[in-house]
Write a protein that holds these residues in place. Structure first.
Motif, mmCIF file in Angstrom:
data_model
loop_
_atom_site.group_PDB
_atom_site.id
_atom_site.type_symbol
_atom_site.label_atom_id
_atom_site.label_comp_id
_atom_site.label_asym_id
_atom_site.label_seq_id
_atom_site.Cartn_x
_atom_site.Cartn_y
_atom_site.Cartn_z
ATOM 1 N N TYR A 107 0.832 -1.207 0.000
ATOM 2 C CA TYR A 107 0.000 0.000 0.000
ATOM 3 C C TYR A 107 0.866 1.257 0.000
ATOM 4 N N ASN A 108 1.980 1.202 0.715
ATOM 5 C CA ASN A 108 2.886 2.355 0.794
ATOM 6 C C ASN A 108 4.269 2.041 0.241
ATOM 7 N N GLY A 109 4.323 1.164 -0.765
ATOM 8 C CA GLY A 109 5.611 0.870 -1.388
ATOM 9 C C GLY A 109 6.119 -0.529 -1.103
ATOM 10 N N ASN A 110 7.432 -0.681 -1.178
ATOM 11 C CA ASN A 110 8.062 -1.990 -1.039
ATOM 12 C C ASN A 110 7.873 -2.590 0.351
ATOM 13 N N ILE A 111 7.684 -3.908 0.366
ATOM 14 C CA ILE A 111 7.659 -4.673 1.610
ATOM 15 C C ILE A 111 8.742 -5.737 1.483
ATOM 16 N N ASP A 112 9.773 -5.652 2.304
ATOM 17 C CA ASP A 112 10.874 -6.612 2.255
ATOM 18 C C ASP A 112 10.584 -7.777 3.186
ATOM 19 N N ILE A 113 10.747 -8.983 2.683
ATOM 20 C CA ILE A 113 10.447 -10.184 3.459
ATOM 21 C C ILE A 113 11.592 -11.185 3.342
ATOM 22 N N LEU A 137 -3.156 -0.945 10.551
ATOM 23 C CA LEU A 137 -3.820 -1.664 9.456
ATOM 24 C C LEU A 137 -2.816 -2.598 8.779
ATOM 25 N N GLY A 138 -2.039 -2.041 7.864
ATOM 26 C CA GLY A 138 -1.083 -2.859 7.126
ATOM 27 C C GLY A 138 0.053 -3.401 7.948
ATOM 28 N N ASP A 139 0.346 -2.773 9.093
ATOM 29 C CA ASP A 139 1.474 -3.260 9.890
ATOM 30 C C ASP A 139 1.179 -4.571 10.614
ATOM 31 N N LYS A 140 -0.016 -5.111 10.403
ATOM 32 C CA LYS A 140 -0.343 -6.417 10.981
ATOM 33 C C LYS A 140 0.430 -7.551 10.313
ATOM 34 N N ILE A 141 1.192 -7.221 9.282
ATOM 35 C CA ILE A 141 2.073 -8.229 8.686
ATOM 36 C C ILE A 141 3.276 -8.494 9.590
ATOM 37 N N GLU A 142 3.513 -7.617 10.569
ATOM 38 C CA GLU A 142 4.581 -7.829 11.543
ATOM 39 C C GLU A 142 4.125 -8.828 12.600
ATOM 40 N N LEU A 143 5.005 -9.734 12.980
ATOM 41 C CA LEU A 143 4.659 -10.738 13.977
ATOM 42 C C LEU A 143 4.304 -10.105 15.318
ATOM 43 N N TRP A 165 -3.242 -19.508 -3.563
ATOM 44 C CA TRP A 165 -2.339 -18.521 -2.979
ATOM 45 C C TRP A 165 -2.813 -17.106 -3.287
ATOM 46 N N LYS A 166 -3.943 -16.780 -2.694
ATOM 47 C CA LYS A 166 -4.523 -15.451 -2.781
ATOM 48 C C LYS A 166 -5.201 -15.156 -1.452
ATOM 49 N N VAL A 167 -5.563 -13.911 -1.222
ATOM 50 C CA VAL A 167 -6.333 -13.595 -0.014
ATOM 51 C C VAL A 167 -7.763 -14.072 -0.218
ATOM 52 N N ALA A 168 -8.472 -14.267 0.888
ATOM 53 C CA ALA A 168 -9.834 -14.806 0.830
ATOM 54 C C ALA A 168 -10.749 -13.974 -0.056
ATOM 55 N N LYS A 169 -10.567 -12.668 -0.061
ATOM 56 C CA LYS A 169 -11.392 -11.776 -0.881
ATOM 57 C C LYS A 169 -11.256 -12.100 -2.359
ATOM 58 N N ASP A 170 -10.101 -12.644 -2.749
ATOM 59 C CA ASP A 170 -9.854 -13.018 -4.145
ATOM 60 C C ASP A 170 -10.070 -14.505 -4.390
ATOM 61 N N THR A 178 -9.104 -6.435 8.065
ATOM 62 C CA THR A 178 -10.238 -5.537 7.936
ATOM 63 C C THR A 178 -9.736 -4.143 7.566
ATOM 64 N N GLY A 179 -10.183 -3.638 6.437
ATOM 65 C CA GLY A 179 -9.775 -2.311 5.992
ATOM 66 C C GLY A 179 -8.425 -2.265 5.312
ATOM 67 N N ALA A 180 -7.797 -3.415 5.135
ATOM 68 C CA ALA A 180 -6.466 -3.422 4.499
ATOM 69 C C ALA A 180 -6.277 -4.728 3.743
ATOM 70 N N THR A 181 -6.612 -4.714 2.472
ATOM 71 C CA THR A 181 -6.463 -5.903 1.636
ATOM 72 C C THR A 181 -5.201 -5.844 0.790
ATOM 73 N N ILE A 182 -4.808 -4.640 0.391
ATOM 74 C CA ILE A 182 -3.664 -4.485 -0.514
ATOM 75 C C ILE A 182 -2.383 -5.051 0.090
ATOM 76 N N THR A 183 -2.163 -4.784 1.370
ATOM 77 C CA THR A 183 -0.922 -5.225 2.016
ATOM 78 C C THR A 183 -0.803 -6.748 2.065
ATOM 79 N N PRO A 184 -1.774 -7.477 2.628
ATOM 80 C CA PRO A 184 -1.643 -8.936 2.640
ATOM 81 C C PRO A 184 -1.640 -9.538 1.242
ATOM 82 N N ARG A 185 -2.358 -8.922 0.323
ATOM 83 C CA ARG A 185 -2.359 -9.413 -1.062
ATOM 84 C C ARG A 185 -0.949 -9.343 -1.647
ATOM 85 N N ALA A 186 -0.247 -8.242 -1.383
ATOM 86 C CA ALA A 186 1.114 -8.070 -1.892
ATOM 87 C C ALA A 186 2.068 -9.087 -1.281
#
Length: 216
Positions: A107-113, A137-143, A165-170, A178-186
């Protein structure tokens, strides 16, 4: 007047030289400690994506660099930054690999994993290394914010692409926030592409000469 200006100029020059010297000394005294902290943090992260009990090599020094982790055309066009892969071996036999990757469409650019993958293609763990996603919202990708990132553990890809291998919405098997699909999708897409790349190239990756600091 001219003497006063010259005097001030000399004072400023001396001050600049002293400040530069102090910065240089401080950097020299602290660079080893900073590097040690980076190494310790990396080891901690690696232990989270690959179980240390499964390997007996110095994984942090057993690594390679290469310039491509994406497996689809979109990833290849967006994601050309060199990435590292840390190889886990047990008695010199490869058991897993931890690959760094970037989701370019957060949502706000690169996510390094970093993605831990067993030789069987099963994901052993995923962690986020860096991101700029929205707090709350999107920071829920952090443990430390949410356990969502652990849902990749023990998953594998059946075919490429794997429609699950997609989010449930897809229509996929991974929850979104909730309120943040772009981040987990990425993130889901980036992990999928990394695992797919590993599955297609693992023999080459494991056979590649260790070249930490170089680019393939």
């Amino acid at each position: 007047m001219r003497k006063a200006i010259q005097k001030n100029a000399n004072v400023l020059a001396i001050f600049a030289i002293v400040c530069t010297a102090v910065v240089g000394i401080v950097h020299s005294l602290t660079k080893d400690e900073i590097e040690l902290q980076k190494q310790q943090q990396l080891l901690k992260t690696l232990s989270q994506v690959i179980d240390p009990a499964t390997y007996n090599n110095e994984i942090i020094n057993d690594c390679i660099m290469f310039s491509q982790t994406g497996s689809d055309k979109a990833a290849k066009s967006k994601n050309q930054t060199p990435h590292a892969a840390y190889i886990a071996t047990y008695n010199d036999s490869p058991v897993a690999m931890a690959i760094t990757a970037t989701a370019p469409d957060g949502y706000n650019g690169n996510i390094d994993i970093i993605v831990g993958i067993k030789t069987s293609g099963v994901v052993s763990g995923v962690r986020v290394l860096d991101h700029n996603e929205t707090p709350g919202l999107g920071d829920k990708i952090e443990l430390k914010r949410n356990s969502w990132i652990t849902t990749f553990t023990d998953k594998k890809i059946n075919g490429n692409p794997d429609p699950r291998w997609k989010v449930a919405k897809d229509g996929g098997m991974f929850d979104q926030f909730t309120g943040a699909t772009i981040t987990p999708r990425a993130v889901v897409k980036a992990v999928h592409n990394t695992v797919a790349y590993f599955n297609e190239n693992k023999e080459t990756l494991f056979a590649q000469p260790r070249n930490c600091g170089d680019i393939e």
